[in-house]
Design an enzyme around this catalytic site. Sequence first.
Site, short mmCIF file in Angstrom:
data_model
loop_
_atom_site.label_atom_id
_atom_site.label_comp_id
_atom_site.label_asym_id
_atom_site.label_seq_id
_atom_site.Cartn_x
_atom_site.Cartn_y
_atom_site.Cartn_z
N ALA A 1 0.86 -1.18 0.08
CA ALA A 1 -0.01 0.02 -0.06
C ALA A 1 0.98 1.26 0.00
O ALA A 1 2.11 1.17 0.40
CB ALA A 1 -0.88 0.01 1.29
N GLU B 1 4.79 -4.76 7.18
CA GLU B 1 4.06 -3.86 7.81
C GLU B 1 4.51 -3.46 9.30
O GLU B 1 4.58 -2.49 9.69
CB GLU B 1 2.50 -4.21 7.85
N GLU C 1 -0.53 -9.50 -0.25
CA GLU C 1 -1.93 -9.72 -0.02
C GLU C 1 -2.89 -9.65 -1.25
O GLU C 1 -3.58 -10.49 -1.67
CB GLU C 1 -2.42 -8.65 0.70
N GLY D 1 0.72 -4.94 0.87
CA GLY D 1 -0.60 -5.00 -0.03
C GLY D 1 -0.23 -5.99 -0.97
O GLY D 1 -1.29 -6.45 -1.67
#
Length: 257
Positions: free
Chosen positions: A63, A131, A111, A108
């Site tokens: 992200a 993260e 993911e 992300g």
Amino acid sequence: MAVEVTREGAVAVVTVARPEALNALNSATNQLLLAAVRELSADDSVRAVVLTGGGDKSFVAGADIAEMQGFTAEEARRFGALGQAVMSGIEAAPQPWIAAVNGFALGGGCELALACDVRFAAEKAKFGQPEITLGITPGFGGTQRLPRNVGDGWAKYLVLSGRHLRADEALRIGLVQAVFAKDELMPQALKLAQELAAKSPLAMRYCKAAVNAAADTDIATGQGIERDLFALAFASEDQSEGMAAFLEKRPPEFNGR
Ligand code: HXC
């Protein structure tokens, strides 16, 4: 355009294209991805999808940290929900999605790959959930899909350490299904996509739904879902065609009815 969709016959290729930020997912990119997922899911002529990253360095490096930096808790919740909608949309799509992981698949990005049905990786791909090093948790489904794919031990190792895995290590733990030389990745992903595109789209949808159900149900409920989808397949022309073709020793021609 940060998300490009091209077609090769019945196969769609979706490219996350923000190479200047290693294809990091900001809100605008996630909105475009969500729109692409919805559009492709509603298009019966699309029988398989390949998802990859633009440029030659990264699949998706996570992200967008620059966008997230100033978030309030409520903005973070909304951002997470948007990303989760993208991932869940891919998972629930009627077609198979193949991730062609051509470089970094971090946070992300890992993911996003996990939301796909099959993951192929280039030799130089890197996987991880970094993260923890930013003082946050994964937020696009990683804490849920990683353990389902690689078990609790590897999921916790990755999520708690933030370490990156090489492609060969990702293959060993079952995070990816195959690893290819850089130039072979897209041809191999497209080859699988064309192969899946020639199968019965109805049976494809039922098979995907049945396996997806396994992650969320007890075995009795899951077998009930499997039984119903198996029965439903017998209401289709594709079942008649598939079995007739086998017995007549010819290739089947599925029409999706
Ligand atoms: C914003 C990013 C970015 C990211 C890279 N860039 N990753 N921008 N968000 N996630 C930008 C860099 O700032 C830089 O911009 C350019 O892309 C090139 O990156 P470099 O760092 O210079 O490249 P390199 O040295 O090769 O290192 C590659 C890298 C590193 C190891 C992938 O960029 C990195 O660690 N990125 C962050 C990975 C990460 O932590 N991902 C998880 C994010 S959190 P400039 O302008 O300087 O050229 C997350 C949460 C998901 O994903 C859930 C949310 C709800």
